[in-house]
Design a protein around this motif. Structure first.
Motif, PDB file in Angstrom:
ATOM      1  N   UNK A  53       0.860  -1.182   0.000  1.00  0.00           N
ATOM      2  CA  UNK A  53       0.000   0.000   0.000  1.00  0.00           C
ATOM      3  C   UNK A  53       0.899   1.235   0.000  1.00  0.00           C
ATOM      4  N   UNK A  54       0.618   2.141  -0.937  1.00  0.00           N
ATOM      5  CA  UNK A  54       1.331   3.411  -1.030  1.00  0.00           C
ATOM      6  C   UNK A  54       0.322   4.507  -0.697  1.00  0.00           C
ATOM      7  N   UNK A  55       0.636   5.305   0.303  1.00  0.00           N
ATOM      8  CA  UNK A  55      -0.234   6.419   0.693  1.00  0.00           C
ATOM      9  C   UNK A  55       0.557   7.715   0.614  1.00  0.00           C
ATOM     10  N   UNK A  56      -0.102   8.751   0.098  1.00  0.00           N
ATOM     11  CA  UNK A  56       0.499  10.079   0.020  1.00  0.00           C
ATOM     12  C   UNK A  56      -0.369  11.017   0.831  1.00  0.00           C
ATOM     13  N   UNK A  57       0.251  11.695   1.783  1.00  0.00           N
ATOM     14  CA  UNK A  57      -0.454  12.610   2.671  1.00  0.00           C
ATOM     15  C   UNK A  57       0.171  14.000   2.541  1.00  0.00           C
ATOM     16  N   UNK A  58      -0.377  14.831   1.642  1.00  0.00           N
ATOM     17  CA  UNK A  58       0.179  16.174   1.497  1.00  0.00           C
ATOM     18  C   UNK A  58      -0.257  17.077   2.648  1.00  0.00           C
ATOM     19  N   UNK A  62      -5.713  16.655  -0.697  1.00  0.00           N
ATOM     20  CA  UNK A  62      -6.352  15.373  -0.424  1.00  0.00           C
ATOM     21  C   UNK A  62      -5.334  14.236  -0.365  1.00  0.00           C
ATOM     22  N   UNK A  63      -5.532  13.324   0.551  1.00  0.00           N
ATOM     23  CA  UNK A  63      -4.685  12.136   0.654  1.00  0.00           C
ATOM     24  C   UNK A  63      -5.061  11.158  -0.459  1.00  0.00           C
ATOM     25  N   UNK A  64      -4.073  10.378  -0.901  1.00  0.00           N
ATOM     26  CA  UNK A  64      -4.305   9.376  -1.943  1.00  0.00           C
ATOM     27  C   UNK A  64      -3.692   8.059  -1.496  1.00  0.00           C
ATOM     28  N   UNK A  65      -4.287   6.970  -2.020  1.00  0.00           N
ATOM     29  CA  UNK A  65      -3.828   5.636  -1.628  1.00  0.00           C
ATOM     30  C   UNK A  65      -3.919   4.709  -2.833  1.00  0.00           C
ATOM     31  N   UNK A  66      -2.892   3.905  -3.018  1.00  0.00           N
ATOM     32  CA  UNK A  66      -2.853   2.922  -4.084  1.00  0.00           C
ATOM     33  C   UNK A  66      -2.459   1.578  -3.483  1.00  0.00           C
TER      34      UNK A  66
END
Length: 90
Positions: A53-58, A62-66
């Motif tokens: 799981x890759x999560x980006x929290x700027x 908005x946060x994104x998850x793949x």
């Protein structure tokens, strides 16, 4: 303050560090954006299938998850690029 990991806590692998750096570069993230990469085991009992799981929290936005259906150590930068830059359905 600990300068080395506490006993029982492993340092992130060099490959995970490379993946995190690749996510920052591919998405053009600033230094304040957090990138979290975690490998989880899911699936049927006795037949676990690892996922990454890759999560980006700027900081702003908005946060994104793949989810990539492979162990983190097997993910290449090309696979990461294809997943992160794929258009998302509305």
């Amino acid at each position: 303050m600990y300068l080395e990991p506490r006993p029982g806590i492993a340092w992130p692998s060099p490959h995970l560090r490379e993946l995190k750096n690749a996510v920052h570069a591919l998405l053009g993230l600033d230094d304040d954006s957090a990138v979290i990469i975690r490998q989880i085991i899911s699936g049927e009992v006795g037949h676990p299938s690892p996922e990454t799981v890759v999560a980006v929290l700027p900081m702003d936005g908005e946060a994104h998850r793949w989810t990539l259906h492979r162990p983190a150590e097997q993910i290449t930068e090309n696979e990461l690029r294809a997943t992160l830059l794929r258009p998302r359905p509305n």
